[in-house]
Design an enzyme around this catalytic site. Structure first.
Site, short mmCIF file in Angstrom:
data_model
loop_
_atom_site.label_atom_id
_atom_site.label_comp_id
_atom_site.label_asym_id
_atom_site.label_seq_id
_atom_site.Cartn_x
_atom_site.Cartn_y
_atom_site.Cartn_z
N SER A 219 0.73 -1.26 -0.06
CA SER A 219 0.10 -0.01 0.04
C SER A 219 0.84 1.34 -0.10
CB SER A 219 -0.91 0.03 1.13
OG SER A 219 -1.46 1.44 1.56
N TYR B 24 -2.10 -0.71 10.33
CA TYR B 24 -2.05 -1.07 8.94
C TYR B 24 -0.87 -0.58 8.10
CZ TYR B 24 -3.66 -1.53 4.01
OH TYR B 24 -3.64 -1.51 2.77
#
Ligand SMILES: NC(=O)c1ccc[n+]([C@@H]2O[C@H](COP(=O)([O-])OP(=O)(O)OC[C@H]3O[C@@H](n4cnc5c(N)ncnc54)[C@H](OP(=O)(O)O)[C@@H]3O)[C@@H](O)[C@H]2O)c1
Length: 221
Positions: free
Chosen positions: A120, A144
């Protein structure tokens, strides 16, 4: 060995993983689209059982796509619940390591082995520390982004360990999948848009290794 490439995609029931699996199949590959029901990346036994059921003598492309955000609750610095962070790491980091280790012997039987880890842009330390970049200004999350930053380092370590293998991390960009909806985000990019960079690395001649890339090119670590 047949010329038809064999690809395994984790978390392929929906979202970007489904789009990667469809895209690779459309390009003539034999695709094993693994879902959580048959391959739960957080479960040692599930991964071992899946690998033992694998009937091909080699694997050309492993796409480690399965991932979770973990939601916002319990991830804000100052209000962190370690159990939430642990669950995110279990899927996004240890899940990738678990599946990669299980399939390395088959990958090493391929003439052109590739591992594509779906990371990501939120993992970029550079972007997160650049005051002019949106990431630096938006709500911090302890779990995350750091799970994906760790995944990036794991990507580099595998790339360095296996010089004959192409091992890369990809940033799909913010896409309007269930993942984004669960975070309250409404995004225009589709799952197919997010799948494009993984499909490119899976299909290109002479792929790079130890890179972090998106549709737009190199992502700064
Ligand atoms: N969407 C974005 O904006 C975005 C941006 C950057 C990176 N990413 C990354 O892209 C990847 C795919 O995200 P997405 O947007 O497609 O999310 P999604 O729509 O929520 O899909 C995630 C997929 O991962 C599977 N999964 C979750 N935990 C699993 C487990 N333990 N074992 C096996 N499969 C599991 C899910 O299975 P179930 O259907 O069983 O839940 C689902 O199929 C993730 O790694 C995510 O971090 C997404």
């Amino acid at each position: 060995m047949s010329d038809t490439k064999i690809a395994l995609v984790t978390g392929a029931a929906r979202g970007i993983g489904a789009a990667i699996a469809e895209g690779l199949a459309a390009r003539g590959m034999t695709v094993i689209a693994a879902t959580r029901a048959d391959l739960d990346v957080t479960d040692d036994d599930s991964v071992a059982a899946f690998a033992s059921r694998y009937r091909h003598d080699h694997l050309d492309i492993l796409v480690n796509n399965a991932g979770i955000s973990g939601g916002r609750e319990g991830q804000t610095p100052g209000q962190v619940d370690p159990a939430v962070i642990r669950a995110v790491y279990e899927t996004n980091l240890f899940g990738v390591i678990r599946v990669t280790e299980a399939f390395l012997p088959r990958l090493r039987e391929s003439a052109d082995p590739r591992i594509i880890n779906v990371s990501s842009g939120t993992a970029s330390l550079h972007w997160n520390t650049d005051p002019s970049h949106g990431f630096a200004a938006r709500g911090a999350m302890a779990g995350y982004p750091s799970s994906k930053a760790a995944l990036n380092m794991v990507t580099v370590q595998y790339a360095n360990a296996f010089p004959g293998m192409s091992v890369n991390a990809v940033a799909p960009g913010a896409c309007g999948t269930d993942f984004a909806k669960d975070l309250g985000l409404s995004l225009e990019r589709t799952a197919a848009d997010g799948a494009a960079i993984a499909i490119r690395l899976a299909t290109m001649d002479k792929p790079p290794t130890a890179t972090f890339v998106s549709d737009e090119g190199t992502v700064p670590w």
